[in-house]
Enzyme design. Structure first.
Site, PDB file in Angstrom:
ATOM      1  N   GLY A  15     104.883 -17.486  42.387  1.00 29.85           N
ATOM      2  CA  GLY A  15     106.158 -17.932  42.935  1.00 29.85           C
ATOM      3  C   GLY A  15     106.032 -19.260  43.669  1.00 29.85           C
ATOM      4  N   PHE A 116     114.609  -3.076  55.580  1.00 26.18           N
ATOM      5  CA  PHE A 116     113.158  -3.193  55.432  1.00 26.18           C
ATOM      6  C   PHE A 116     112.531  -3.185  56.821  1.00 26.18           C
ATOM      7  CE2 PHE A 116     110.160  -4.075  52.005  1.00 26.18           C
ATOM      8  CZ  PHE A 116     110.933  -3.796  50.894  1.00 26.18           C
ATOM      9  N   GLN A 249      96.892  -7.488  56.115  1.00 29.95           N
ATOM     10  CA  GLN A 249      97.902  -6.439  56.218  1.00 29.95           C
ATOM     11  C   GLN A 249      97.557  -5.253  55.339  1.00 29.95           C
ATOM     12  OE1 GLN A 249     102.230  -6.865  54.693  1.00 29.95           O
ATOM     13  NE2 GLN A 249     102.262  -6.701  56.914  1.00 29.95           N
ATOM     14  N   HIS A 251      99.278  -2.141  53.779  1.00 33.67           N
ATOM     15  CA  HIS A 251     100.619  -1.610  53.530  1.00 33.67           C
ATOM     16  C   HIS A 251     100.552  -0.101  53.688  1.00 33.67           C
ATOM     17  CE1 HIS A 251     104.379  -0.598  51.662  1.00 33.67           C
ATOM     18  NE2 HIS A 251     104.677  -1.869  51.479  1.00 33.67           N
ATOM     19  N   LEU A 261     100.818   0.283  44.937  1.00 26.54           N
ATOM     20  CA  LEU A 261     101.857   0.206  45.961  1.00 26.54           C
ATOM     21  C   LEU A 261     103.127   0.981  45.635  1.00 26.54           C
ATOM     22  CD1 LEU A 261     102.293  -1.373  48.652  1.00 26.54           C
ATOM     23  CD2 LEU A 261     103.805  -2.831  47.331  1.00 26.54           C
ATOM     24  N   GLU A 264     107.989  -0.579  50.410  1.00 27.28           N
ATOM     25  CA  GLU A 264     108.656  -0.174  51.643  1.00 27.28           C
ATOM     26  C   GLU A 264     110.150   0.098  51.396  1.00 27.28           C
ATOM     27  OE1 GLU A 264     107.113  -2.301  55.135  1.00 27.28           O
ATOM     28  OE2 GLU A 264     109.192  -2.893  55.420  1.00 27.28           O
ATOM     29  N   ARG A 295     104.663  -2.996  59.512  1.00 29.02           N
ATOM     30  CA  ARG A 295     103.607  -2.316  58.744  1.00 29.02           C
ATOM     31  C   ARG A 295     102.340  -2.023  59.534  1.00 29.02           C
ATOM     32  NH1 ARG A 295     104.601  -5.804  53.227  1.00 29.02           N
ATOM     33  NH2 ARG A 295     106.502  -4.675  52.708  1.00 29.02           N
ATOM     34  N   HIS A 362      96.882  -5.202  51.440  1.00 27.05           N
ATOM     35  CA  HIS A 362      98.067  -5.718  50.768  1.00 27.05           C
ATOM     36  C   HIS A 362      98.234  -7.229  50.849  1.00 27.05           C
ATOM     37  CE1 HIS A 362     102.027  -5.517  49.051  1.00 27.05           C
ATOM     38  NE2 HIS A 362     102.602  -6.005  50.121  1.00 27.05           N
ATOM     39  N   ARG A 403     102.753  -9.667  58.838  1.00 25.00           N
ATOM     40  CA  ARG A 403     103.937 -10.126  58.102  1.00 25.00           C
ATOM     41  C   ARG A 403     104.971  -9.007  57.976  1.00 25.00           C
ATOM     42  NH1 ARG A 403     105.685  -9.649  52.808  1.00 25.00           N
ATOM     43  NH2 ARG A 403     103.770  -8.812  51.945  1.00 25.00           N
ATOM     44  N   LEU A 409     108.041 -13.124  49.750  1.00 18.26           N
ATOM     45  CA  LEU A 409     108.812 -13.712  48.649  1.00 18.26           C
ATOM     46  C   LEU A 409     109.680 -14.843  49.197  1.00 18.26           C
ATOM     47  CD1 LEU A 409     109.791 -10.584  46.487  1.00 18.26           C
ATOM     48  CD2 LEU A 409     108.004 -12.285  46.057  1.00 18.26           C
TER      49      LEU A 409
HETATM   50  C1  LIG Z   1     102.318  -4.870  44.583  1.00 18.47           C
HETATM   51  C2  LIG Z   1     102.894  -5.922  45.499  1.00 18.47           C
HETATM   52  C3  LIG Z   1     104.221  -5.835  45.912  1.00 18.47           C
HETATM   53  C4  LIG Z   1     104.762  -6.804  46.753  1.00 18.47           C
HETATM   54  N1  LIG Z   1     106.074  -6.701  47.126  1.00 18.47           N
HETATM   55  C5  LIG Z   1     106.620  -7.673  47.911  1.00 18.47           C
HETATM   56  C6  LIG Z   1     108.008  -7.653  48.237  1.00 18.47           C
HETATM   57  O1  LIG Z   1     108.770  -6.791  47.814  1.00 18.47           O
HETATM   58  N2  LIG Z   1     108.487  -8.619  49.047  1.00 18.47           N
HETATM   59  C7  LIG Z   1     107.699  -9.626  49.532  1.00 18.47           C
HETATM   60  O2  LIG Z   1     108.186 -10.484  50.255  1.00 18.47           O
HETATM   61  N3  LIG Z   1     106.387  -9.667  49.214  1.00 18.47           N
HETATM   62  C8  LIG Z   1     105.831  -8.741  48.400  1.00 18.47           C
HETATM   63  N4  LIG Z   1     104.501  -8.814  48.078  1.00 18.47           N
HETATM   64  C9  LIG Z   1     103.727  -9.987  48.488  1.00 18.47           C
HETATM   65  C10 LIG Z   1     104.084 -11.177  47.609  1.00 18.47           C
HETATM   66  O3  LIG Z   1     104.414 -10.729  46.330  1.00 18.47           O
HETATM   67  C11 LIG Z   1     102.935 -12.171  47.476  1.00 18.47           C
HETATM   68  O4  LIG Z   1     102.411 -12.478  48.732  1.00 18.47           O
HETATM   69  C12 LIG Z   1     103.429 -13.446  46.829  1.00 18.47           C
HETATM   70  O5  LIG Z   1     104.114 -13.157  45.631  1.00 18.47           O
HETATM   71  C13 LIG Z   1     102.298 -14.424  46.556  1.00 18.47           C
HETATM   72  O6  LIG Z   1     102.793 -15.494  45.780  1.00 18.47           O
HETATM   73  P1  LIG Z   1     101.879 -16.751  45.488  1.00 18.47           P
HETATM   74  O7  LIG Z   1     102.687 -17.659  44.635  1.00 18.47           O
HETATM   75  O8  LIG Z   1     101.345 -17.289  46.755  1.00 18.47           O
HETATM   76  O9  LIG Z   1     100.629 -16.182  44.667  1.00 18.47           O
HETATM   77  P2  LIG Z   1     100.530 -15.352  43.287  1.00 18.47           P
HETATM   78  O10 LIG Z   1     101.826 -14.901  42.784  1.00 18.47           O
HETATM   79  O11 LIG Z   1      99.461 -14.357  43.486  1.00 18.47           O
HETATM   80  O12 LIG Z   1     100.028 -16.454  42.246  1.00 18.47           O
HETATM   81  C14 LIG Z   1      98.744 -17.035  42.325  1.00 18.47           C
HETATM   82  C15 LIG Z   1      98.592 -18.012  41.185  1.00 18.47           C
HETATM   83  O13 LIG Z   1      97.399 -18.748  41.378  1.00 18.47           O
HETATM   84  C16 LIG Z   1      96.699 -18.837  40.159  1.00 18.47           C
HETATM   85  N5  LIG Z   1      95.273 -19.006  40.503  1.00 18.47           N
HETATM   86  C17 LIG Z   1      94.512 -18.283  41.361  1.00 18.47           C
HETATM   87  N6  LIG Z   1      93.260 -18.782  41.397  1.00 18.47           N
HETATM   88  C18 LIG Z   1      93.237 -19.854  40.576  1.00 18.47           C
HETATM   89  C19 LIG Z   1      92.248 -20.802  40.198  1.00 18.47           C
HETATM   90  N7  LIG Z   1      91.000 -20.729  40.663  1.00 18.47           N
HETATM   91  N8  LIG Z   1      92.591 -21.761  39.311  1.00 18.47           N
HETATM   92  C20 LIG Z   1      93.845 -21.843  38.781  1.00 18.47           C
HETATM   93  N9  LIG Z   1      94.820 -20.968  39.128  1.00 18.47           N
HETATM   94  C21 LIG Z   1      94.514 -19.999  40.001  1.00 18.47           C
HETATM   95  C22 LIG Z   1      97.016 -17.572  39.401  1.00 18.47           C
HETATM   96  O14 LIG Z   1      96.889 -17.801  38.024  1.00 18.47           O
HETATM   97  C23 LIG Z   1      98.482 -17.365  39.797  1.00 18.47           C
HETATM   98  O15 LIG Z   1      99.317 -18.063  38.913  1.00 18.47           O
HETATM   99  C24 LIG Z   1     103.949  -7.870  47.213  1.00 18.47           C
HETATM  100  C25 LIG Z   1     102.632  -7.951  46.799  1.00 18.47           C
HETATM  101  C26 LIG Z   1     102.097  -6.982  45.972  1.00 18.47           C
HETATM  102  C27 LIG Z   1     100.644  -7.097  45.597  1.00 18.47           C
END
Ligand SMILES: Cc1cc2nc3c(=O)[nH]c(=O)nc-3n(C[C@H](O)[C@H](O)[C@H](O)COP(=O)(O)OP(=O)(O)OC[C@H]3O[C@@H](n4cnc5c(N)ncnc54)[C@H](O)[C@@H]3O)c2cc1C
Length: 595
Positions: A15, A116, A249, A251, A261, A264, A295, A362, A403, A409
């Protein structure tokens, strides 16, 4: 070896990375490197929601949201960042809606909102409906929506390209007061193409880290296999600090024994936690908002119930999440995926039976320190020109020591957008920095050493041992003794890592080799976490020290900063420097944290 040239290179297509790419891609020549195909990123696993004080279903405002975030983070939150996030939340949700995200709706057609943990009306008076959602697949919808919009804006993706090293140069720079210092500046990224085993160098004016978290340091975790802390470790190895790494954290509702998971949202929709006596025990720990307390508090309360012998099951090692009083139609409409998880993985029918749950690792509150523009700090006062970070890899710090659910998100959308805009604006005026000569050598020799090694240690064994020790000793409850035990084991694993061998000696799709490199990152992250945990001799948010059970604002109302530094030593570990950074406070004085 191939060399590519872009104004902005974003590492990670979750994201945060894709929200940044949508902005940067419209302003500058942008590439996204990602080790996973974009729509497989962990953001797609997010379930429950993304919050914003839209006030669509009841009174709410961004100031209450800011307060909840600060209090939820046990006052370690940088309040300027929390204000930005809560204010920009509203547009962040509306932007996604305009991009095409199918949110659940109220009967009159507005975006629906649900409760939440820790989100309250008027500074803690009662739970408030603030989380926008798409059933329990909110992250999936966000990720697909962002990807489609990246395609629309012609963002260039390099899929299954692993970033392995950051190229920076040292420059002489002058502070406002006229004194000089050595400033790091970004030149590019060294990357490995999974399909071919080839090294690619990306020269860039700006680089954005958006690589997500590091939940795989634990065995019991909600995180995907790929969350190995790469971005944090790459920055740390390049001499940049890691902030607040002691705060992980847990969860509350992972499926017992598995860690998968259950959002929540289950409690947001009315689910209740019960112990072996059938008691709704959260009434004792958080009388006002009960099961919807933050949490850290719920996870600790569950662990405490188990310790007191009120756990359930043959080993009395979990508690129960009770949804049986909810209408099956309501469960199907609002929580379809997670109830299916309970059926598939535990063989439990949530309509009629309570679900066994226990805390699961988490989320990382800590990470690469940034300011509110997403610029990465090289120390407390100065930034690295051209380097940005956003999302779970970063620490702005909006989450402080704990958090709130649905704030991540939000964080990835608000700060991903900011990092995209500021990185592209910087690139407009900046020149390319000349690539350091043989900048790839370090990583090439590391890869060759690993591929050619004939040691007798197995990657999977070392990783399993690390995860076991972190599960046992860096848990919800910690003591000096347990943290030291973890650190000693980590140091011994780091020694054994030198003797590790990969079985696959080939070049194409060599995941064995990459798992070896990822294990190296995990070990670095685990070391930084334990050292930060030793440094914080108090209890706050997700870091609970039984030997220092109280929050100590006098000595520890500050962020911890861990640096790699040849000339320093911390807790008997050579090459590590410990420092602290003040917390930014705007309007909220720390208060007792009661719910
Ligand atoms: C099961 C679950 C449910 C969740 N539910 C919620 C929710 O309902 N609400 C909320 O607010 N949060 C929620 N969270 C937390 C939230 O989803 C995450 O913290 C957030 O989506 C992280 O987004 P990000 O873009 O930082 O990383 P990620 O979405 O993890 O993306 C990481 C990216 O980095 C890339 N990458 C990693 N290492 C390398 C590398 N060495 N070289 C090139 N690319 C690399 C990967 O390919 C990937 O594309 C949840 C988390 C989990 C695990």
């Amino acid at each position: 070896m191939q060399v590519h040239k872009y104004d902005v290179v974003i590492i990670g297509a979750g994201g945060a990375g894709m929200r940044a790419a949508i902005e940067a891609g419209q302003r500058a020549r942008t590439a996204v490197l990602t080790k996973l195909y974009p729509t497989r990123s962990h953001t797609g696993a997010a379930q429950g929601g993304m919050c914003a004080a839209l006030a669509n279903v009841e009174e709410d405002n961004w100031e209450w949201h800011t307060f909840d975030t600060v209090k939820g983070g046990d006052y370690l939150v940088d309040q300027d960042a929390a204000e930005v996030m809560a204010k920009e939340a509203i547009d962040a949700v509306l932007d996604l809606e305009k991009m095409g995200l199918p949110f659940n709706r109220t009967p009159e057609g507005k975006i629906d909102q649900r409760r939440f943990g820790g989100h309250t009306r008027d500074h803690g008076k009662a739970p408030v409906r603030r989380a926008c959602y798409a059933a329990d697949r909110t992250g999936h919808m966000i990720l697909q929506t962002l990807y489609q919009n990246c395609v629309k804006h012609n963002v260039e993706f390099y899929n299954e390209f692993y970033a392995l090293d950051l190229l920076m140069v040292d420059e002489e720079a002058t502070r406002e007061d006229g004194t000089t210092y050595t400033q790091k500046r970004v030149a590019g990224v060294v990357s490995y193409e999974l399909a071919t085993g080839e090294i690619h160098i990306f020269q860039a004016k700006s680089v954005v880290f958006a690589t997500g978290g590091a939940g795989k340091v634990y065995k019991t975790t909600s995180n995907a296999h790929t969350l190995t802390g790469d971005g944090m470790a790459i920055a740390y190895r390049a001499g940049l600090p890691l902030e607040d790494m002691e705060f992980v954290q847990f969860h509350p509702t992972g499926l017992a024994g598995l860690g998968i998971l259950l959002s929540e949202a289950a409690r947001g929709e009315g689910g209740i936690l019960r112990n072996s006596e059938g008691e709704r025990f959260m009434e004792r720990y958080a009388p006002t908002i009960k099961d919807l307390a933050p949490r850290d508090i719920v996870a600790r309360s569950m662990a405490e119930e188990v310790r007191q012998g009120r756990g359930c099951g043959p080993n009395k090692d979990y508690v129960l999440l009770d949804l049986t009083h909810l209408e099956p139609a309501h469960i199907d409409a609002k929580l379809p995926d997670i109830t299916e998880f309970a059926r598939t993985y535990l063989g439990v029918e949530p309509y009629t039976e309570p679900v066994p749950v226990f805390p699961t690792c988490h989320y990382f509150m800590g990470g690469i320190p940034t300011n509110i523009k997403g610029e990465v700090l090289q120390d407390n006062d100065t930034v690295v020109p051209g380097l940005y970070a956003a999302g779970e890899v970063a620490c702005v710090s909006v989450h402080g020591s704990n958090r709130l659910g649905t704030n991540s998100l939000l964080d990835i959308n608000v700060f991903g957008r900011r990092a995209g805009i500021y990185s592209a604006e910087y690139a407009k005026d900046a020149d390319f920095v000349e690539l350091p000569e043989n900048g790839e050598n370090f990583i090439v020799s590391e890869i060759e050493n690993l591929r050619d090694a004939s040691g007798n240690e197995k990657i999977a064994d070392l990783r399993a041992r690390l995860q076991e020790v972190m599960d046992a000793d860096m848990q919800v409850f910690r003591t000096e003794e347990s943290i030291r035990r973890a650190l000693e084991e980590i140091e011994s694993l780091r020694e054994r890592y030198k003797n590790v061998a990969v079985q696959d000696k080939g070049k194409r799709f060599n995941l064995d080799l990459l798992e070896g490199l990822e294990l190296g990152y995990l070990l670095d992250i685990a070391e930084a976490m334990t050292l930060a945990a030793l440094g914080r001799k108090e209890s706050r948010g997700g870091h609970y020290r039984e030997d220092y059970p109280d929050r100590d604002d006098e000595n520890f109302m500050k962020h911890t900063m861990i640096y790699r530094d040849e000339n320093a030593e911390m807790e008997g570990v050579k090459g590590i420097r410990f420092d602290t950074k003040p917390v930014i406070m705007t309007r909220y004085e720390p208060m007792e944290r009661k719910y």
